[in-house]
Scaffold this motif. Structure first.
Motif, PDB file in Angstrom:
ATOM      1  N   LEU A   1       0.834  -1.207   0.000  1.00 46.89           N
ATOM      2  CA  LEU A   1       0.000   0.000   0.000  1.00 46.89           C
ATOM      3  C   LEU A   1       0.869   1.258   0.000  1.00 46.89           C
ATOM      4  O   LEU A   1       1.834   1.356   0.761  1.00 46.89           O
ATOM      5  N   GLU A   2       0.497   2.203  -0.829  1.00 44.77           N
ATOM      6  CA  GLU A   2       1.188   3.493  -0.833  1.00 44.77           C
ATOM      7  C   GLU A   2       0.437   4.536  -0.024  1.00 44.77           C
ATOM      8  O   GLU A   2       1.040   5.430   0.566  1.00 44.77           O
ATOM      9  N   ASP A   3      -0.877   4.419  -0.003  1.00 45.35           N
ATOM     10  CA  ASP A   3      -1.715   5.361   0.737  1.00 45.35           C
ATOM     11  C   ASP A   3      -2.281   4.673   1.971  1.00 45.35           C
ATOM     12  O   ASP A   3      -3.133   3.785   1.842  1.00 45.35           O
ATOM     13  N   PRO A   4      -1.844   5.044   3.173  1.00 47.08           N
ATOM     14  CA  PRO A   4      -2.339   4.353   4.378  1.00 47.08           C
ATOM     15  C   PRO A   4      -3.839   4.508   4.579  1.00 47.08           C
ATOM     16  O   PRO A   4      -4.469   3.629   5.174  1.00 47.08           O
ATOM     17  N   THR A   5      -4.423   5.579   4.078  1.00 49.42           N
ATOM     18  CA  THR A   5      -5.864   5.775   4.264  1.00 49.42           C
ATOM     19  C   THR A   5      -6.682   4.866   3.353  1.00 49.42           C
ATOM     20  O   THR A   5      -7.897   4.781   3.488  1.00 49.42           O
ATOM     21  N   ALA A   6      -6.013   4.172   2.409  1.00 47.95           N
ATOM     22  CA  ALA A   6      -6.699   3.191   1.566  1.00 47.95           C
ATOM     23  C   ALA A   6      -6.743   1.816   2.219  1.00 47.95           C
ATOM     24  O   ALA A   6      -7.374   0.894   1.689  1.00 47.95           O
ATOM     25  N   SER A   7      -6.085   1.668   3.351  1.00 50.41           N
ATOM     26  CA  SER A   7      -6.031   0.389   4.050  1.00 50.41           C
ATOM     27  C   SER A   7      -7.373   0.053   4.685  1.00 50.41           C
ATOM     28  O   SER A   7      -8.104   0.934   5.158  1.00 50.41           O
ATOM     29  N   GLU A   8      -7.686  -1.255   4.721  1.00 44.80           N
ATOM     30  CA  GLU A   8      -8.870  -1.710   5.458  1.00 44.80           C
ATOM     31  C   GLU A   8      -8.769  -1.313   6.927  1.00 44.80           C
ATOM     32  O   GLU A   8      -9.784  -1.052   7.574  1.00 44.80           O
ATOM     33  N   PHE A   9      -7.563  -1.260   7.459  1.00 44.48           N
ATOM     34  CA  PHE A   9      -7.379  -0.887   8.864  1.00 44.48           C
ATOM     35  C   PHE A   9      -7.789   0.554   9.137  1.00 44.48           C
ATOM     36  O   PHE A   9      -8.063   0.920  10.287  1.00 44.48           O
ATOM     37  N   TYR A  10      -7.818   1.378   8.108  1.00 41.12           N
ATOM     38  CA  TYR A  10      -8.184   2.788   8.290  1.00 41.12           C
ATOM     39  C   TYR A  10      -9.698   2.996   8.267  1.00 41.12           C
ATOM     40  O   TYR A  10     -10.199   4.013   8.771  1.00 41.12           O
ATOM     41  N   LYS A  11     -10.432   2.052   7.718  1.00 41.64           N
ATOM     42  CA  LYS A  11     -11.873   2.227   7.524  1.00 41.64           C
ATOM     43  C   LYS A  11     -12.639   2.625   8.784  1.00 41.64           C
ATOM     44  O   LYS A  11     -13.524   3.483   8.728  1.00 41.64           O
ATOM     45  N   PRO A  12     -12.371   1.999   9.951  1.00 41.11           N
ATOM     46  CA  PRO A  12     -13.137   2.397  11.132  1.00 41.11           C
ATOM     47  C   PRO A  12     -12.981   3.876  11.485  1.00 41.11           C
ATOM     48  O   PRO A  12     -13.859   4.448  12.130  1.00 41.11           O
ATOM     49  N   LEU A  13     -11.850   4.480  11.068  1.00 43.10           N
ATOM     50  CA  LEU A  13     -11.631   5.895  11.371  1.00 43.10           C
ATOM     51  C   LEU A  13     -12.440   6.795  10.448  1.00 43.10           C
ATOM     52  O   LEU A  13     -12.645   7.979  10.756  1.00 43.10           O
ATOM     53  N   LYS A  14     -12.909   6.264   9.340  1.00 40.08           N
ATOM     54  CA  LYS A  14     -13.692   7.073   8.413  1.00 40.08           C
ATOM     55  C   LYS A  14     -15.125   7.269   8.891  1.00 40.08           C
ATOM     56  O   LYS A  14     -15.818   8.165   8.418  1.00 40.08           O
ATOM     57  N   ASN A  15     -15.565   6.419   9.792  1.00 40.95           N
ATOM     58  CA  ASN A  15     -16.968   6.436  10.219  1.00 40.95           C
ATOM     59  C   ASN A  15     -17.121   6.707  11.710  1.00 40.95           C
ATOM     60  O   ASN A  15     -17.934   6.075  12.386  1.00 40.95           O
ATOM     61  N   LEU A  16     -16.342   7.638  12.220  1.00 38.72           N
ATOM     62  CA  LEU A  16     -16.443   7.988  13.634  1.00 38.72           C
ATOM     63  C   LEU A  16     -17.760   8.716  13.888  1.00 38.72           C
ATOM     64  O   LEU A  16     -18.207   9.516  13.061  1.00 38.72           O
ATOM     65  N   PRO A  17     -18.397   8.468  15.027  1.00 39.01           N
ATOM     66  CA  PRO A  17     -19.709   9.077  15.291  1.00 39.01           C
ATOM     67  C   PRO A  17     -19.601  10.571  15.600  1.00 39.01           C
ATOM     68  O   PRO A  17     -18.549  11.067  16.016  1.00 39.01           O
ATOM     69  N   ALA A  18     -20.694  11.269  15.422  1.00 35.54           N
ATOM     70  CA  ALA A  18     -20.736  12.720  15.681  1.00 35.54           C
ATOM     71  C   ALA A  18     -20.503  13.050  17.151  1.00 35.54           C
ATOM     72  O   ALA A  18     -20.167  14.198  17.489  1.00 35.54           O
ATOM     73  N   SER A  19     -20.685  12.070  18.026  1.00 35.90           N
ATOM     74  CA  SER A  19     -20.453  12.304  19.461  1.00 35.90           C
ATOM     75  C   SER A  19     -18.978  12.576  19.773  1.00 35.90           C
ATOM     76  O   SER A  19     -18.632  13.066  20.843  1.00 35.90           O
ATOM     77  N   ILE A  20     -18.078  12.220  18.856  1.00 39.23           N
ATOM     78  CA  ILE A  20     -16.656  12.568  18.984  1.00 39.23           C
ATOM     79  C   ILE A  20     -16.458  13.890  18.250  1.00 39.23           C
ATOM     80  O   ILE A  20     -16.773  13.998  17.052  1.00 39.23           O
ATOM     81  N   ASP A  21     -15.963  14.900  18.951  1.00 31.59           N
ATOM     82  CA  ASP A  21     -15.894  16.225  18.320  1.00 31.59           C
ATOM     83  C   ASP A  21     -14.891  16.241  17.163  1.00 31.59           C
ATOM     84  O   ASP A  21     -14.005  15.377  17.049  1.00 31.59           O
ATOM     85  N   ALA A  22     -15.055  17.215  16.296  1.00 33.77           N
ATOM     86  CA  ALA A  22     -14.307  17.277  15.046  1.00 33.77           C
ATOM     87  C   ALA A  22     -12.802  17.323  15.271  1.00 33.77           C
ATOM     88  O   ALA A  22     -12.030  16.704  14.524  1.00 33.77           O
ATOM     89  N   GLU A  23     -12.371  18.031  16.312  1.00 32.83           N
ATOM     90  CA  GLU A  23     -10.935  18.141  16.581  1.00 32.83           C
ATOM     91  C   GLU A  23     -10.346  16.781  16.947  1.00 32.83           C
ATOM     92  O   GLU A  23      -9.268  16.413  16.460  1.00 32.83           O
ATOM     93  N   ASP A  24     -11.059  16.039  17.795  1.00 30.67           N
ATOM     94  CA  ASP A  24     -10.578  14.705  18.177  1.00 30.67           C
ATOM     95  C   ASP A  24     -10.605  13.758  16.978  1.00 30.67           C
ATOM     96  O   ASP A  24      -9.700  12.931  16.810  1.00 30.67           O
ATOM     97  N   GLN A  25     -11.633  13.876  16.160  1.00 29.71           N
ATOM     98  CA  GLN A  25     -11.709  13.022  14.976  1.00 29.71           C
ATOM     99  C   GLN A  25     -10.500  13.240  14.071  1.00 29.71           C
ATOM    100  O   GLN A  25      -9.888  12.278  13.588  1.00 29.71           O
ATOM    101  N   GLU A  26     -10.158  14.496  13.849  1.00 29.17           N
ATOM    102  CA  GLU A  26      -9.022  14.797  12.988  1.00 29.17           C
ATOM    103  C   GLU A  26      -7.727  14.265  13.580  1.00 29.17           C
ATOM    104  O   GLU A  26      -6.886  13.694  12.885  1.00 29.17           O
ATOM    105  N   ARG A  27      -7.572  14.447  14.902  1.00 27.94           N
ATOM    106  CA  ARG A  27      -6.367  13.963  15.581  1.00 27.94           C
ATOM    107  C   ARG A  27      -6.253  12.443  15.479  1.00 27.94           C
ATOM    108  O   ARG A  27      -5.176  11.903  15.197  1.00 27.94           O
ATOM    109  N   LEU A  28      -7.352  11.758  15.694  1.00 29.39           N
ATOM    110  CA  LEU A  28      -7.345  10.298  15.640  1.00 29.39           C
ATOM    111  C   LEU A  28      -7.030   9.795  14.230  1.00 29.39           C
ATOM    112  O   LEU A  28      -6.280   8.830  14.051  1.00 29.39           O
TER     113      LEU A  28
END
Length: 582
Positions: free
Chosen positions: A198-225
């Motif tokens: 893989l050249e792009d880590p965000t294309a990994s299956e391991f990254y998928k759960p980070l794409k669907n973080l709930p709105a209850s996690i604020d935007a700043e924390d989502q970006e950091r994570l």
């Protein structure tokens, strides 16, 4: 949830001391036994926050399991100490319920200890399943909180250490000739390469759960994570897979043993006998199992010939198999068609379950395609308590006439049904509810394929032939597994035997035989378990006569959870005796 090695050593010594204290203390035999298994189980859960196709038990863990040699030997000390404590208990003083628990628990621990003694951790994958692919199932759990996400990322960051330990173990196995056979390794590196390149880590299956973080996690924390996850994937996970890929290609594939038989490995005869004992729960020799298999193959073949005639086919048996493997009427044209056909069969089964079962699980299962990275080497399907995985890879190898038997086996009333029901038996100890005994579970799965006849699930002679080809497939396993691992069979001979006796596709024939070669003994559990359940039902029908109730019989079998076959036999005979006097 996991602990560092120093903390583990302390816990292990403390556990041994704790059991010694429990043995020296007072209390009834039941109380002493319960203290032993509750303490060991609580410790065991800290050791194995595992992830596989059936369930993810890793929630909250910030690291992957310790699997290095030192940890394995410390675990062995714990289980040996526990076994000594169990053997010191006055079993005659246990209550009837705890005697059953004892008959299940002690073999469970003995198998865990035996696996370490034989160095099973030095061969941590087979042609069907692998430690690196199973990590992908972590991505199925939603990340609902910041803590969930941080724990998940911490587990990802632990992959390099985990892989390094696995490589060290595999090197030790190679050195002593204890490895997966070289013959079944080609192509097994594809699932490693899928991540390693893989050249792009965000294309990994391991990254998928980070794409669907709930709105209850604020935007700043989502970006950091997300930034942290991408960094861990780029700098740690992908390089770890690349290192594993280099080891696999440059070292393991070249140095793996050229023999096939489990008995050809160091202490191989004892190892294979232990594999038989673990997977069948029976004390049978390879020769005895081989003979049972040959007899079953002959019996089922006669039924297959009768079904071929009912289908109106006038050619020879090999010609019928060729027809089934090639005619487009028997194959789905799209993955969605295969999935929808399975869903339709599952709902037809659902409508009839109440006629055959009193106990019904509350849980429900989903039907999902097998993940693409592992699909080429997986079986046609697999069922867990929450998911019926259906393999949509290479559709010309997935005949529709096999689908009713497969769906019965893997979903309801097979694995998804049985596993969920076992987990809901809250009156039983956790070591029973959350463990799986292959002879029972796979025997049940094969039994319900046959039950599908009574339920009216098979609608054409072709689907009935599919059921028979699945039963023949499991009978052939008895012959092939023992033939390869104890009688000197070659891979070509095993392939020809399965090809000539079943309507399985060539792809399935190859993946299945390679599975038996690389996973000694596991394939024996299905038919031996089913034979025993069928015999017990016949005994209940004969002894109870008009009092026999199919729903009550099934409930008696399922209420036990996953148990060794001798325990199941005892419990069913108690069921028969109780119902005789009613």
């Amino acid at each position: 949830m996991n602990i560092r090695i120093a903390a583990f050593l302390l816990a292990a010594s403390g556990l041994c001391a704790g059991f010694a204290h429990a043995q020296d203390g007072g209390g009834t035999a039941d109380e002493r036994f319960k203290a032993i298994y509750e303490k060991e189980w609580a410790w065991r859960k800290t050791q194995f926050p595992s992830v596989d196709e059936d369930r993810d038990n890793s929630a909250g863990a910030t690291s992957l399991p310790r699997i290095d040699r030192e940890t394995q030997l410390e675990r062995l000390k714990v289980w040996d100490a526990t076994l000594r404590d169990l053997d010191a208990l006055p079993q005659a003083e246990l209550s009837a319920a705890e005697r059953i628990n004892f008959a299940i628990y002690r073999p469970q621990l003995a198998d865990l200890a035996a696996d370490i003694r034989f160095g099973g951790y030095e061969m941590p994958f087979n042609s069907d399943s692998s430690f690196w692919s199973n990590l992908g199932f972590m991505t199925r759990r939603p990340l609902r909180t910041v803590d969930d996400a941080e724990s998940y990322i911490a587990r990802l960051a632990d992959i390099p250490r985990y892989f390094d330990d696995q490589i060290a173990n595999m090197r030790a196995g190679l050195k002593r000739g204890f490895s997966v056979p070289q013959a079944v390794l080609p192509g097994r590196d594809a699932s490693i390469a899928a991540v390693a390149t893989l050249e792009d880590p965000t294309a990994s299956e391991f990254y998928k759960p980070l794409k669907n973080l709930p709105a209850s996690i604020d935007a700043e924390d989502q970006e950091r994570l997300r930034e942290r996850a991408a960094e861990v994937l780029r700098d740690e996970v992908i390089p770890a897979y690349a290192n594993l890929l280099a080891f696999f290609r440059d070292e393991y594939m070249k140095k793996a043993r050229k023999t096939l038989a489990a008995e050809s490995m160091p202490n191989g005869k004892a190892f294979y006998r232990q594999q038989i004992r673990e997977f069948t729960t029976l004390d049978l020799t390879a020769d005895a199992i081989h003979k049972i298999g040959l007899a079953e193959v002959a019996r089922i073949h006669a039924q297959m010939l009768e079904t071929m005639k009912r289908a109106g086919f006038e050619g020879t048996f090999p010609e019928f198999l060729a027809f089934l493997r090639r005619d487009p009427q028997f194959y789905a044209k799209t993955p969605e068609e295969l999935l929808m056909r399975a869903a339709w069969i599952a709902k037809r089964v659902d409508a009839k379950l109440a006629r055959y079962f009193g106990l019904m699980p509350r849980a429900r299962f989903a039907i999902e395609p097998v993940p693409a990275d592992i699909a080429p080497y997986w079986t046609a399907g697999r069922g867990g308590p929450t998911t019926y995985w259906l393999n949509t890879y290479d559709l010309p190898s997935r005949p529709l006439y096999n689908l009713p038997a497969l769906t019965l086996h893997e979903s309801a009333p097979g694995h998804s049904f049985q596993l969920s029901l076992a987990d809901e038996q809250t009156g039983q100890p956790a070591f029973r509810r959350q463990s799986y005994i292959s002879a029972y579970g796979e025997g049940w799965g094969l039994y319900v394929e046959k039950l599908g006849q009574e339920m009216g699930i098979y609608q054409t002679p072709y689907e009935e032939f599919g059921r028979l080809t699945y039963e023949m497939w499991r009978a052939c396993r008895l012959v092939i597994d023992t033939g390869v691992h104890s009688k000197g069979w070659t891979r070509d001979k095993a392939l020809a035997y399965l090809r000539d006796h079943t309507a399985l596709s060539e792809h399935e024939v190859t993946t299945e035989v390679d599975r038996y070669i690389s996973w000694p003994g596991q394939a024996l559990s299905y038919k031996l378990g089913e034979i025993r359940i069928v015999e017990l039902r016949a005994e209940a029908e004969r002894e109870l006569g008009a009092k026999f109730d199919i729903r009550a019989f099934h409930d008696a079998v399922l209420a036990q959870g996953s148990v060794p076959l001798p325990v199941l036999e005892t419990q069913v005979r108690e069921f028969i005796a109780e119902n005789k006097v009613r």
